[in-house]
Design an enzyme around this catalytic site. Structure first.
Site, PDB file in Angstrom:
ATOM      1  N   GLU A   8       0.856  -1.202   0.000  1.00  0.00           N
ATOM      2  CA  GLU A   8       0.000   0.000   0.000  1.00  0.00           C
ATOM      3  C   GLU A   8       0.876   1.231   0.000  1.00  0.00           C
ATOM      4  O   GLU A   8       0.967   1.964   0.974  1.00  0.00           O
ATOM      5  CB  GLU A   8      -0.951  -0.016   1.205  1.00  0.00           C
ATOM      6  CG  GLU A   8      -2.069   1.034   1.082  1.00  0.00           C
ATOM      7  CD  GLU A   8      -2.806   1.278   2.386  1.00  0.00           C
ATOM      8  OE1 GLU A   8      -3.334   0.332   2.973  1.00  0.00           O
ATOM      9  OE2 GLU A   8      -2.840   2.454   2.801  1.00  0.00           O
ATOM     10  N   HIS A  10       2.156   4.753  -1.955  1.00  0.00           N
ATOM     11  CA  HIS A  10       1.415   5.733  -2.736  1.00  0.00           C
ATOM     12  C   HIS A  10       2.293   6.699  -3.507  1.00  0.00           C
ATOM     13  O   HIS A  10       3.428   6.964  -3.139  1.00  0.00           O
ATOM     14  CB  HIS A  10       0.490   6.531  -1.823  1.00  0.00           C
ATOM     15  CG  HIS A  10      -0.455   5.680  -1.030  1.00  0.00           C
ATOM     16  ND1 HIS A  10      -1.337   4.812  -1.620  1.00  0.00           N
ATOM     17  CD2 HIS A  10      -0.653   5.551   0.305  1.00  0.00           C
ATOM     18  CE1 HIS A  10      -2.042   4.200  -0.683  1.00  0.00           C
ATOM     19  NE2 HIS A  10      -1.638   4.623   0.494  1.00  0.00           N
ATOM     20  N   HIS A 166      -9.097   1.118  -0.463  1.00  0.00           N
ATOM     21  CA  HIS A 166      -8.304   2.032   0.379  1.00  0.00           C
ATOM     22  C   HIS A 166      -9.234   3.073   1.008  1.00  0.00           C
ATOM     23  O   HIS A 166     -10.237   3.448   0.415  1.00  0.00           O
ATOM     24  CB  HIS A 166      -7.235   2.720  -0.482  1.00  0.00           C
ATOM     25  CG  HIS A 166      -6.280   3.552   0.308  1.00  0.00           C
ATOM     26  ND1 HIS A 166      -6.554   4.848   0.693  1.00  0.00           N
ATOM     27  CD2 HIS A 166      -5.053   3.255   0.807  1.00  0.00           C
ATOM     28  CE1 HIS A 166      -5.532   5.311   1.399  1.00  0.00           C
ATOM     29  NE2 HIS A 166      -4.604   4.374   1.480  1.00  0.00           N
ATOM     30  N   ASP A 287       2.519   1.927   3.802  1.00  0.00           N
ATOM     31  CA  ASP A 287       1.716   3.139   3.629  1.00  0.00           C
ATOM     32  C   ASP A 287       2.649   4.324   3.398  1.00  0.00           C
ATOM     33  O   ASP A 287       2.429   5.426   3.894  1.00  0.00           O
ATOM     34  CB  ASP A 287       0.768   3.408   4.816  1.00  0.00           C
ATOM     35  CG  ASP A 287      -0.578   3.987   4.369  1.00  0.00           C
ATOM     36  OD1 ASP A 287      -0.656   4.489   3.233  1.00  0.00           O
ATOM     37  OD2 ASP A 287      -1.532   3.945   5.161  1.00  0.00           O
TER      38      ASP A 287
HETATM   39  C1  GRE Z   1      -2.808   7.012   3.845  1.00  0.00           C
HETATM   40  O1  GRE Z   1      -2.815   6.311   2.843  1.00  0.00           O
HETATM   41  O2  GRE Z   1      -2.488   6.605   4.957  1.00  0.00           O
HETATM   42  C2  GRE Z   1      -3.208   8.437   3.729  1.00  0.00           C
HETATM   43  C3  GRE Z   1      -3.717   8.910   2.534  1.00  0.00           C
HETATM   44  C4  GRE Z   1      -4.106  10.234   2.456  1.00  0.00           C
HETATM   45  C5  GRE Z   1      -3.971  11.057   3.559  1.00  0.00           C
HETATM   46  C6  GRE Z   1      -3.449  10.567   4.729  1.00  0.00           C
HETATM   47  C7  GRE Z   1      -3.061   9.255   4.822  1.00  0.00           C
HETATM   48  O3  GRE Z   1      -3.832   8.110   1.477  1.00  0.00           O
HETATM   49  O4  GRE Z   1      -2.537   8.775   5.961  1.00  0.00           O
HETATM   50 ZN    ZN Z   2      -2.668   4.291   2.306  1.00  0.00          ZN
END
Ligand code: GRE
Ligand code: ZN
Length: 327
Positions: A8, A10, A166, A287
């Site tokens: 996960e 990003h 998500h 994350d």
């Molecule tokens: C996350 O994926 O944990 C996330 C986001 C967007 C804002 C804050 C966040 O995708 O923690």
């Molecule tokens: Zn996330």
């Protein structure tokens, strides 16, 4: 452990910078996040190298295309984000990155077509949506258990790729429970409530009776669902409303869901998840860049699970599920 696959992780596309939620974090944390979402070679790869992360499965960050009320604009931003991810990450570093397709579910048929393009032409390994999609305006959203989404799910099932559900936050007009408590909004709490409830909507709609091979991935060690499953089932069995399902609700979690460790690096919770759905259905995630790889890895590499389970969760389950070839 070396060779971890993280699920996960990003990035933000050029267009989707307009859809980043305000996090209210300290400036130095915000800078790390802003830099981390855009960069590939300067921070991300060295960070992976330093911590035994062989591969990241990369996705467009929240709120992404989900919050764009205009369906055609959302579709365009999704396909441009997918192209950007393919070019900047996967094509340049094919052994280090794989892509989840952004899907603009504002138009289920167009989303299915874009997912198929991303899988067949860009080599992506699944879809990831940041929660419900806005429809028409900023105060209206739709969850994916509605009948209109069945053609999309049918395509996901036909393509045989996982769908990562998500989090995103609730609509501005539906935040009464958070009034006066901004600290509960966002990833701290509201994200999990949204996502857990959305997952239950998918289950109780009968989606998995219709498509038994559909696979959903959820993060954050199950978004709080797992410890409430016994109680949910107990009361669900008493209820006079709701569709009769073919199996107990928790069985769908075991048959149709995988759970990742994103942003929840806590051993008792991990052990609980393993006890409920089995180590074959748990996968490592960080994350990035919202969480620090170092913290995730220091925990995961040493937490009190068997070495066999660490290999499964850290690498082997993802390799099998996403058909990643061993490097
Ligand atoms: C996350 O994926 O944990 C996330 C986001 C967007 C804002 C804050 C966040 O995708 O923690
Ligand atoms: Zn996330």
């Amino acid at each position: 452990m070396i060779g971890k696959i993280a699920l996960e992780e990003h990035f933000v596309s050029e267009d989707a910078k307009a859809y980043l939620p305000a996090l209210g974090v300290r400036p130095e944390v915000q800078k790390r996040i802003d830099d981390g979402l855009v960069d590939v070679e300067q921070y991300r790869l060295p960070d992976m190298d330093a911590h035994g992360v062989e591969m990241q499965l990369v996705s467009l960050t929240a709120d992404g295309v989900q919050i764009e009320p205009d369906r055609d604009k959302a579709a365009m931003i999704a396909s441009r984000a997918n192209d950007e991810l393919a070019e900047r990450f996967v094509a340049r570093h094919p052994t280090r990155f794989a892509g989840f397709a952004a899907v603009a579910l504002q138009d289920p048929k167009a989303a299915a077509d874009e997912l198929e393009r991303a899988v067949k032409q860009l080599g992506f390994v699944g879809a990831l949506a940041n929660g419900f999609s806005n429809i028409g305006d900023l105060d209206t959203g739709e969850y994916y258990d509605l009948r209109k989404f069945l053609p999309f799910w049918e395509r996901v099932a036909d393509l045989g790729v996982p769908f990562y559900l998500h989090p995103r936050g609730p609509l501005d007009s539906q935040q009464m429970i958070y009034d006066g408590h901004k600290e509960l909004l966002g990833p701290a709490w509201a994200f999990g409530v949204e996502t857990a409830t959305h997952a239950l909507r998918l289950i109780t709609s009968g989606l998995f009776d219709r498509f038994p091979k559909l696979t959903i991935v959820i993060g954050h060690l199950g978004e709080g669902l797992i410890p409430m499953m016994w109680r949910f089932q107990n009361r669900f069995d008493y209820a006079s409303f709701g569709r009769r399902l073919q199996k107990p609700v928790a069985q769908y979690l075991k048959d149709n869901f995988y759970i990742t460790t994103s942003g929840n690096f806590h051993t008792p919770t991990l052990l609980n998840v393993i006890a409920e759905i089995g180590a074959d259905r748990v996968m490592f995630a960080i994350d990035y860049p919202y969480e620090r790889t170092e913290q995730a890895v220091e925990w995961f590499d040493h937490c009190a699970i068997s070495e066999e389970d660490r290999q499964k969760i850290g690498r082997l389950n993802a390799q099998r599920l996403f058909k990643l070839s061993p490097a």
